[in-house]
Enzyme design. Structure first.
Site, PDB file in Angstrom:
ATOM      1  N   GLY A  25       0.809  -1.215   0.000  1.00 34.78           N
ATOM      2  CA  GLY A  25       0.000   0.000   0.000  1.00 34.78           C
ATOM      3  C   GLY A  25       0.844   1.267   0.000  1.00 34.78           C
ATOM      4  O   GLY A  25       0.541   2.225  -0.723  1.00 34.78           O
ATOM      5  N   ASN A  41      -8.537   4.036   7.947  1.00 33.69           N
ATOM      6  CA  ASN A  41      -8.007   2.882   8.678  1.00 33.69           C
ATOM      7  C   ASN A  41      -8.200   2.992  10.187  1.00 33.69           C
ATOM      8  O   ASN A  41      -8.176   1.982  10.879  1.00 33.69           O
ATOM      9  CB  ASN A  41      -6.521   2.687   8.353  1.00 33.69           C
ATOM     10  CG  ASN A  41      -5.733   3.972   8.419  1.00 33.69           C
ATOM     11  OD1 ASN A  41      -6.033   4.938   7.722  1.00 33.69           O
ATOM     12  ND2 ASN A  41      -4.736   4.002   9.266  1.00 33.69           N
ATOM     13  N   GLN A  65      -8.072  -0.285   2.876  1.00 32.48           N
ATOM     14  CA  GLN A  65      -8.956  -0.821   3.920  1.00 32.48           C
ATOM     15  C   GLN A  65     -10.258  -1.390   3.356  1.00 32.48           C
ATOM     16  O   GLN A  65     -10.999  -2.064   4.064  1.00 32.48           O
ATOM     17  CB  GLN A  65      -9.296   0.273   4.944  1.00 32.48           C
ATOM     18  CG  GLN A  65      -8.140   0.656   5.852  1.00 32.48           C
ATOM     19  CD  GLN A  65      -7.782  -0.436   6.856  1.00 32.48           C
ATOM     20  OE1 GLN A  65      -8.647  -1.204   7.289  1.00 32.48           O
ATOM     21  NE2 GLN A  65      -6.521  -0.504   7.240  1.00 32.48           N
ATOM     22  N   SER A  84      -3.425  -3.441  -0.918  1.00 32.61           N
ATOM     23  CA  SER A  84      -2.344  -4.150  -0.248  1.00 32.61           C
ATOM     24  C   SER A  84      -2.832  -5.496   0.279  1.00 32.61           C
ATOM     25  O   SER A  84      -3.838  -5.560   0.997  1.00 32.61           O
ATOM     26  CB  SER A  84      -1.840  -3.297   0.920  1.00 32.61           C
ATOM     27  OG  SER A  84      -0.862  -3.990   1.648  1.00 32.61           O
ATOM     28  N   HIS A  96      -1.870  -7.710   2.535  1.00 26.87           N
ATOM     29  CA  HIS A  96      -1.890  -8.150   3.938  1.00 26.87           C
ATOM     30  C   HIS A  96      -3.057  -7.583   4.736  1.00 26.87           C
ATOM     31  O   HIS A  96      -3.261  -7.950   5.892  1.00 26.87           O
ATOM     32  CB  HIS A  96      -0.546  -7.887   4.629  1.00 26.87           C
ATOM     33  CG  HIS A  96      -0.282  -6.458   5.023  1.00 26.87           C
ATOM     34  ND1 HIS A  96      -0.492  -6.013   6.310  1.00 26.87           N
ATOM     35  CD2 HIS A  96       0.186  -5.408   4.334  1.00 26.87           C
ATOM     36  CE1 HIS A  96      -0.141  -4.730   6.381  1.00 26.87           C
ATOM     37  NE2 HIS A  96       0.272  -4.343   5.193  1.00 26.87           N
ATOM     38  N   THR A 139      12.465  -7.870 -10.785  1.00 18.32           N
ATOM     39  CA  THR A 139      11.894  -9.196 -11.009  1.00 18.32           C
ATOM     40  C   THR A 139      10.629  -9.348 -10.180  1.00 18.32           C
ATOM     41  O   THR A 139      10.627  -9.072  -8.983  1.00 18.32           O
ATOM     42  CB  THR A 139      12.924 -10.283 -10.627  1.00 18.32           C
ATOM     43  OG1 THR A 139      14.112 -10.051 -11.391  1.00 18.32           O
ATOM     44  CG2 THR A 139      12.387 -11.674 -10.907  1.00 18.32           C
ATOM     45  N   CYS A 192       2.861   6.101  18.356  1.00 22.80           N
ATOM     46  CA  CYS A 192       4.100   6.250  19.107  1.00 22.80           C
ATOM     47  C   CYS A 192       5.230   6.536  18.128  1.00 22.80           C
ATOM     48  O   CYS A 192       5.727   5.651  17.465  1.00 22.80           O
ATOM     49  CB  CYS A 192       4.393   4.962  19.867  1.00 22.80           C
ATOM     50  SG  CYS A 192       5.745   5.132  21.009  1.00 22.80           S
TER      51      CYS A 192
HETATM   52  C1  LIG Z   1      -2.025  -0.418   5.824  1.00 23.65           C
HETATM   53  C2  LIG Z   1      -2.379   0.778   5.021  1.00 23.65           C
HETATM   54  C3  LIG Z   1      -1.466   1.347   4.106  1.00 23.65           C
HETATM   55  C4  LIG Z   1      -0.079   0.835   3.943  1.00 23.65           C
HETATM   56  O1  LIG Z   1      -0.034  -0.412   3.318  1.00 23.65           O
HETATM   57  P1  LIG Z   1       1.295  -1.323   3.459  1.00 23.65           P
HETATM   58  O2  LIG Z   1       1.036  -2.465   2.557  1.00 23.65           O
HETATM   59  O3  LIG Z   1       1.415  -1.702   4.885  1.00 23.65           O
HETATM   60  O4  LIG Z   1       2.436  -0.464   2.995  1.00 23.65           O
HETATM   61  C5  LIG Z   1      -1.882   2.429   3.373  1.00 23.65           C
HETATM   62  N1  LIG Z   1      -3.105   2.946   3.515  1.00 23.65           N
HETATM   63  C6  LIG Z   1      -4.001   2.435   4.372  1.00 23.65           C
HETATM   64  C7  LIG Z   1      -5.367   3.042   4.472  1.00 23.65           C
HETATM   65  C8  LIG Z   1      -3.666   1.343   5.162  1.00 23.65           C
HETATM   66  O5  LIG Z   1      -4.560   0.852   6.035  1.00 23.65           O
END
Ligand SMILES: *Cc1c(COP(=O)(O)O)cnc(C)c1O
Length: 391
Positions: free
Chosen positions: A71, A151, A179, A199, A201, A237, A325
Site C-alpha cells: 500500500g 483505517n 482498507q 495491499s 496483507h 523481477t 508512538c
Molecule cells: C495499511 C495501510 C497502508 C499501507 O499499506 P502497506 O502495505 O502496509 O504499505 C496504506 N493505507 C491504508 C489506508 C492502510 O490501512
C-alpha cells in the site's frame, strides 16, 4: 492464556489456502517470468493469471494493473508519479487531513519540492464535504487523492461523487482503497477513479505485496528504474509467489463478500453494544452507518490509551490506540484531532478491528476484560474521582 487478535486493520492472518497457493512458486516454479524456458514460462503464466484476476475483480483491464511492494509504495507512486508526470499542467494537489501517512507524508514531501497541497477538513464523523472539495479546485489542480475508507475510524467517503467532480474538472483521482478491499465491491469505472491502491496483507494475504490500478492513458512518472517489468513502469523481477498469494486472497475475499460482511457487522455491533452497556462515558468515533464492517473505534473518558493497551495485552488482547508512538513521544491520532476530538479524549481512544478469524466468544471476552480494566484504571484516576463526585 487467551490470544485474541483484534487489530485486523493493522494486518491480518494469512489464510491457509493463500499460503498453500504460494508454496509451489517458492519450490519448483521459481523461474524468472522474463526467462523463455519452461520454468520461466510457468512463472509468467501464474503472473498473467494473477493480474487477470485482480483486473476482473476491480472492473479493470489487465494492462491497468501494476504490482508493487504494498500500500505504501502504491500510494507513493500514484501521488509522486502523477505530480512529476503532470507538472507542466499544474502543481496543486487536493487531499484530506485524515489520510494514511503513506499519503500525507508523500504530500508533505511534494510541498517541499514545489507543489501546493490542500488538506481538506472532515466533520465529526470523519466525512469530507463535497463543496469544500469543489471550492479547493483551481486551474493548477492536477490530482485529488482521497482514501476510500479510513483505517482508524472506518469512515467511508463518497468516492463516486468525488470521482464525478474530478472528471468534470479534468483532474486525476487517486484513492487509497487499502482498507476497503474485501469489504466492498469495487468497479473502477463506476467509481470514476483513475488510480487505486491496494495491499494484500489487509485482506488475509501476505505482507510486502500490493497493486496500483492505473487507468489507461494516465500520465505517470516511473518510480523504480531498471528492467522492463510491469510494462516498463516499475522495474524489478516480479515477486511471483506473493503475487499469486495476493490474487488468491483477493479471490477468496470476493467469493464470500456478503457472508463476511454480515458476520463482521454482527460481531461489530455485539462489541459496540456490549461496551456501551457496560462502560460509562464512552463515545463511538466515526460514522454510524458509513463505516467499515469490522471497525470499532471508541473514546473512553478518563483513561490513558497506552495504559489501556498494556492491560489488554496482559489479558492476551491485541488492539490499537488512538495515539501513534513516534520516536518515544505519544502524539494523539491526526485523524481523531481532525474530527475535532480534544487531545485528552483522543489519547483515551481504542481501535478494535475485527476479522474473519474472530469469534463471538472472543468479542464477549474482550467486553468482559475491557470493562474490568477500565474500572481498575478509573479507580486509580484522580480525574475520574472528581467526576464521580459531581454526579
Ligand atoms: C495499511 C495501510 C497502508 C499501507 O499499506 P502497506 O502495505 O502496509 O504499505 C496504506 N493505507 C491504508 C489506508 C492502510 O490501512
Amino acid at each position: 492464556m487467551k490470544d485474541v487478535y483484534m487489530d485486523n486493520a493493522a494486518t491480518t492472518q494469512v489464510k491457509k489456502e493463500v499460503v498453500e497457493s504460494m508454496i509451489p512458486y517458492f519450490t519448483e516454479n521459481y523461474g524468472n517470468p522474463s526467462s523463455i524456458y519452461k520454468k520461466g514460462r510457468n512463472s509468467k503464466k501464474a503472473l498473467d493469471e494473477s493480474r487477470d484476476l485482480v483486473a476482473r475483480t476491480l472492473g479493470a483491464t489487465s494492462r491497468e494493473i501494476y504490482f508493487t511492494s504494498g500500500g505504501s509504495e502504491s500510494d507513493n507512486w500514484a501521488i509522486k508519479g502523477v505530480a512529476f508526470g503532470n507538472k507542466d499542467k499544474g502543481n496543486h494537489i487536493i487531499t484530506t487531513k485524515i489520510e494514511h501517512h503513506a499519503v500525507l507524508h508523500t504530500c508533505e514531501y511534494l510541498e517541499r519540492n514545489g507543489f501546493n497541497v490542500t488538506y481538506l477538513d472532515v466533520d465529526k464523523y470523519g466525512m469530507i464535504n463535497l463543496d469544500d472539495l469543489k471550492n479547493a479546485i483551481n486551474d493548477n489542480t492536477i490530482l485529488i487523492t482521497i482514501m476510500y475508507a479510513n483505517n482508524e475510524v472506518g469512515t467511508i467517503q463518497p468516492i463516486k461523487e468525488i470521482g464525478k467532480i474530478a472528471k468534470e474538472n479534468n483532474i486525476y483521482f487517486h484513492t487509497d482503497a487499502v482498507q476497503v478491499i474485501g469489504n466492498i465491491e469495487i468497479d473502477v469505472d463506476e467509481l470514476g477513479v483513475d488510480l487505486l491502491s491496494l495491499s494484500a496483507h489487509k485482506f488475509y494475504g501476505p505482507k510486502g505485496i500490493g497493486a496500483l490500478y492505473i487507468r489507461k492513458g494516465v500520465k505517470l512518472h516511473p518510480y523504480i528504474h531498471g528492467g522492463a517489468q510491469e510494462r516498463n513502469r516499475r522495474a524489478g523481477t516480479e515477486n511471483v509467489a506473493l503475487i499469486v498469494g495476493l490474487a488468491k486472497a483477493l479471490e477468496l475475499a470476493y467469493e464470500d463478500l456478503e457472508s463476511h460482511n454480515k458476520y463482521l457487522i454482527r460481531l461489530r455491533d455485539r462489541l459496540i453494544n456490549g461496551i456501551m452497556d457496560r462502560i460509562s462515558n464512552v463515545k463511538l468515533n466515526g460514522h454510524i452507518e458509513k463505516r467499515l464492517p469490522g471497525n470499532v473505534n471508541i473514546s473512553i473518558e478518563f483513561i490513558e490509551g497506552e495504559a489501556l493497551l498494556l492491560s489488554l495485552d496482559m489479558a492476551g488482547i491485541a488492539a490499537s490506540s488512538g495515539s501513534a508512538c513516534t520516536s518515544g513521544s505519544l502524539d494523539p491520532s491526526h485523524v481523531l484531532l481532525a474530527m475535532g476530538l480534544p487531545h485528552e479524549i483522543a489519547h483515551g481512544s481504542l481501535r478494535l478491528s475485527l476479522g474473519d478469524f474472530n469469534s463471538e466468544e472472543e468479542v464477549d471476552y474482550v467486553i468482559e476484560n475491557l470493562t474490568k480494566i477500565v474500572q481498575r484504571l478509573r479507580d486509580m484516576s484522580p480525574l475520574y474521582e472528581n467526576v464521580k463526585g459531581d454526579n
